[in-house]
Motif scaffolding. Structure first.
Motif, PDB file in Angstrom:
ATOM      1  N   GLU A  21       0.832  -1.209   0.000  1.00  0.00           N
ATOM      2  CA  GLU A  21       0.000   0.000   0.000  1.00  0.00           C
ATOM      3  C   GLU A  21       0.864   1.257   0.000  1.00  0.00           C
ATOM      4  O   GLU A  21       0.566   2.221  -0.709  1.00  0.00           O
ATOM      5  CB  GLU A  21      -0.892   0.048   1.239  1.00  0.00           C
ATOM      6  N   TRP A  90      -8.696  -2.869  -1.210  1.00  0.00           N
ATOM      7  CA  TRP A  90      -8.110  -2.859  -2.547  1.00  0.00           C
ATOM      8  C   TRP A  90      -9.129  -2.455  -3.615  1.00  0.00           C
ATOM      9  O   TRP A  90      -8.757  -1.875  -4.642  1.00  0.00           O
ATOM     10  CB  TRP A  90      -7.420  -4.182  -2.852  1.00  0.00           C
ATOM     11  N   ILE A  93      -8.756   1.234  -3.504  1.00  0.00           N
ATOM     12  CA  ILE A  93      -7.496   1.646  -4.128  1.00  0.00           C
ATOM     13  C   ILE A  93      -7.609   1.587  -5.644  1.00  0.00           C
ATOM     14  O   ILE A  93      -7.234   2.540  -6.349  1.00  0.00           O
ATOM     15  CB  ILE A  93      -6.332   0.775  -3.605  1.00  0.00           C
TER      16      ILE A  93
END
Length: 178
Positions: A21, A90, A93
């Protein structure tokens, strides 16, 4: 492998995920700054890093030092919550693409994202953080770590959400006047 050793491997994998990350975040932060991105709320960022590092360290310390047992009836469902939180994180993201990073940065003209999980929640990444902060310690009954992290995270999220909401309001205002 003992349950505590397996849990240590899990925490190690989560730590590696956090490092991934940070790599993505740094790349995206450069992208944002190259486009005139302005950071707000940098003052609380070190506390956030310390808290999240403390979560991982607390999980290990409590399990090993307090000899916490692995209780399958609790541990397996909590592992499922941890995995779901990772998937949600995710998804956030990927949905935000280069606009995602671990800091609060507004890129002029980038626009507010309202697809993916943001179609349903204003701050889905924080849902993942809260869920993981409770579930990860409870995979191996580290209830004290879950409690301490949750209380401290609630205090931090008050600041973080206020900061992020203000930044998004400025972005929305800039879009409406453009």
């Amino acid at each position: 492998m003992s349950p505590a050793a397996a849990y240590t491997v899990l925490i190690g994998l989560v730590a590696l995920e956090r490092l991934a990350e940070l790599v993505v975040s740094q790349r995206n932060l450069r992208w944002s700054r190259q486009r005139g991105g302005v950071e707000t709320g940098a003052g609380h960022y070190p506390a956030m890093v310390a808290l999240h590092t403390g979560l991982l360290a607390g999980c290990l310390a409590e399990v090993w030092l307090a000899d916490r047992p692995f209780l399958p009836v609790l541990g397996w469902p909590m592992l499922a919550v941890v995995l779901a939180a990772q998937a949600l994180r995710w998804w956030c993201i990927v949905t935000l693409g280069p606009q995602w990073n671990t800091r609060v940065v507004v890129v002029p003209g980038a626009g507010r994202v309202s697809s993916g999980p943001y179609r349903y929640l204003a701050h889905p990444n924080y849902v993942a953080v809260v869920a993981e902060g409770i579930a990860l310690p409870l995979v191996h009954t580290a209830w004290l770590t879950a409690l301490v992290f949750s209380v401290l995270n609630a205090l931090l999220l008050r600041v973080r959400l206020r900061t992020e909401s203000g930044a998004l309001a400025r972005l929305d205002h800039a879009e409406s006047t453009a």
